[in-house]
Design an enzyme around this catalytic site. Sequence first.
Site, short mmCIF file in Angstrom:
data_model
loop_
_atom_site.label_atom_id
_atom_site.label_comp_id
_atom_site.label_asym_id
_atom_site.label_seq_id
_atom_site.Cartn_x
_atom_site.Cartn_y
_atom_site.Cartn_z
N TRP A 57 49.13 46.91 35.83
CA TRP A 57 48.66 47.59 34.61
C TRP A 57 48.22 49.02 34.88
O TRP A 57 48.06 49.82 33.96
CB TRP A 57 47.54 46.81 33.93
CG TRP A 57 46.44 46.37 34.84
CD1 TRP A 57 45.34 47.06 35.19
CD2 TRP A 57 46.37 45.10 35.52
NE1 TRP A 57 44.57 46.32 36.05
CE2 TRP A 57 45.17 45.11 36.26
CE3 TRP A 57 47.18 43.97 35.57
CZ2 TRP A 57 44.77 44.04 37.07
CZ3 TRP A 57 46.79 42.90 36.36
CH2 TRP A 57 45.60 42.93 37.09
N ARG A 58 48.03 49.37 36.15
CA ARG A 58 47.63 50.74 36.45
C ARG A 58 48.80 51.72 36.39
O ARG A 58 48.61 52.92 36.52
CB ARG A 58 46.94 50.79 37.82
CG ARG A 58 45.59 50.07 37.79
CD ARG A 58 44.81 50.21 39.07
NE ARG A 58 43.49 49.60 38.94
CZ ARG A 58 42.59 49.53 39.90
NH1 ARG A 58 42.86 50.04 41.09
NH2 ARG A 58 41.42 48.97 39.69
N GLU A 111 43.16 44.03 29.29
CA GLU A 111 41.70 44.13 29.41
C GLU A 111 41.03 42.86 28.87
O GLU A 111 39.99 42.45 29.36
CB GLU A 111 41.19 45.38 28.68
CG GLU A 111 41.56 46.69 29.38
CD GLU A 111 40.99 46.81 30.81
OE1 GLU A 111 39.97 46.18 31.11
OE2 GLU A 111 41.59 47.54 31.63
N THR A 141 37.82 37.22 34.76
CA THR A 141 38.94 36.62 35.48
C THR A 141 39.32 37.53 36.65
O THR A 141 39.28 38.75 36.52
CB THR A 141 40.19 36.50 34.56
OG1 THR A 141 39.76 36.06 33.29
CG2 THR A 141 41.19 35.52 35.11
N LEU A 192 45.35 31.18 32.74
CA LEU A 192 44.23 31.94 33.30
C LEU A 192 42.97 31.08 33.42
O LEU A 192 41.93 31.57 33.87
CB LEU A 192 43.94 33.16 32.41
CG LEU A 192 45.05 34.21 32.32
CD1 LEU A 192 44.73 35.24 31.24
CD2 LEU A 192 45.23 34.91 33.66
N TYR A 247 33.03 47.67 26.79
CA TYR A 247 33.83 47.84 28.02
C TYR A 247 35.32 47.92 27.69
O TYR A 247 36.02 48.85 28.12
CB TYR A 247 33.57 46.68 29.00
CG TYR A 247 34.35 46.87 30.29
CD1 TYR A 247 33.79 47.54 31.37
CD2 TYR A 247 35.67 46.42 30.41
CE1 TYR A 247 34.52 47.76 32.54
CE2 TYR A 247 36.41 46.64 31.56
CZ TYR A 247 35.82 47.30 32.62
OH TYR A 247 36.55 47.52 33.76
N ASP A 287 30.68 48.09 33.73
CA ASP A 287 30.44 46.65 33.76
C ASP A 287 29.36 46.38 34.81
O ASP A 287 28.75 47.32 35.32
CB ASP A 287 31.74 45.87 34.03
CG ASP A 287 32.32 46.16 35.40
OD1 ASP A 287 31.71 46.93 36.18
OD2 ASP A 287 33.39 45.62 35.73
N CYS A 308 31.55 53.52 52.99
CA CYS A 308 31.44 54.04 51.61
C CYS A 308 31.40 55.56 51.59
O CYS A 308 30.64 56.19 52.33
CB CYS A 308 30.17 53.47 50.97
SG CYS A 308 29.98 53.99 49.26
N CYS A 364 23.45 58.45 48.91
CA CYS A 364 23.09 57.19 48.24
C CYS A 364 21.62 56.83 48.51
O CYS A 364 21.21 56.69 49.66
CB CYS A 364 24.00 56.07 48.72
SG CYS A 364 23.54 54.46 48.04
FE1 SF4 Z 1 27.95 52.91 48.91
FE2 SF4 Z 1 25.38 53.13 48.32
FE3 SF4 Z 1 26.75 50.95 47.60
FE4 SF4 Z 1 26.12 51.41 50.17
S1 SF4 Z 1 24.70 50.99 48.49
S2 SF4 Z 1 28.11 50.70 49.39
S3 SF4 Z 1 26.35 53.64 50.30
S4 SF4 Z 1 27.06 53.05 46.87
#
Ligand code: SF4
Length: 231
Positions: free
Chosen positions: A32-33, A45, A51, A88, A128, A146, A211, A217
């Site tokens: 779907w992308r 959607e 699911t 589904l 959403y 979400d 990440c 973060c």
């Molecule tokens: Fe990334 Fe922060 Fe989630 Fe860790 S807590 S995975 S650094 S968004």
Amino acid sequence: MSNNWKELPPTDREFASHLINWFNDNGRDYPWRNSRNPYHTLCVEQMLQRTRADQVAPVYVDFCSRYSSPQNLISTGRKTVDELFNKLGLKWRSKHFWALQKELVQRFGGAVPKEEELLLSLPGVGPYVSTAVRIFAFGDIATVVDSNVLRVFGRFYGIEFPDHARRSRHVLEWATAHAPNGSNLNQQFNWALIDLGALVCKPQKPECDNCSLLDNCWFANNLDADEVSQT
Ligand code: SF4
């Protein structure tokens, strides 16, 4: 978490670009992308609600090869929709899906409306799904929110969001303030948020070392390394 969700902080300017960079190397590819067909986008959607995407993928491909419009689907009868949702494991949702098909035909001649207010007036369509259709089919600039996406935002900014915050207009507008300009970029940003929430910023044991948001973060920088790996 330190911040109050009703007093949201200024948006981090690099949030979207870090996510998109991550997505370019790690994003998932679902059928779907590759489509901007409004009817198929609205239908998928609906299928994706509560699911797993992997489960939906073969059903979606089969669905698109058979049905190009709600008129098309309705002509095959309600049983077709029941069978679709049985595959589904979501038999209970076929009633809404059938009602949706009928409303699309009766009120919009089979077309999917573009306006948020009209999308939200359709059976089974909440904030959403309506936002996802506007972004992925019509190229609007917005952000889907979400539970997974809310968790990414919450951890990044150090905000304890209640689950109902994902339906708050205030939160949706703030999330959308992170969206990059340009519909293709904005689509990638939204897929990145969805994928990072599912693959990296998981409910338990987020993989912060993998990440792209790590440097800024709040969550990762306010817990020591041991705590992060055990969370
Ligand atoms: Fe990334 Fe922060 Fe989630 Fe860790 S807590 S995975 S650094 S968004």
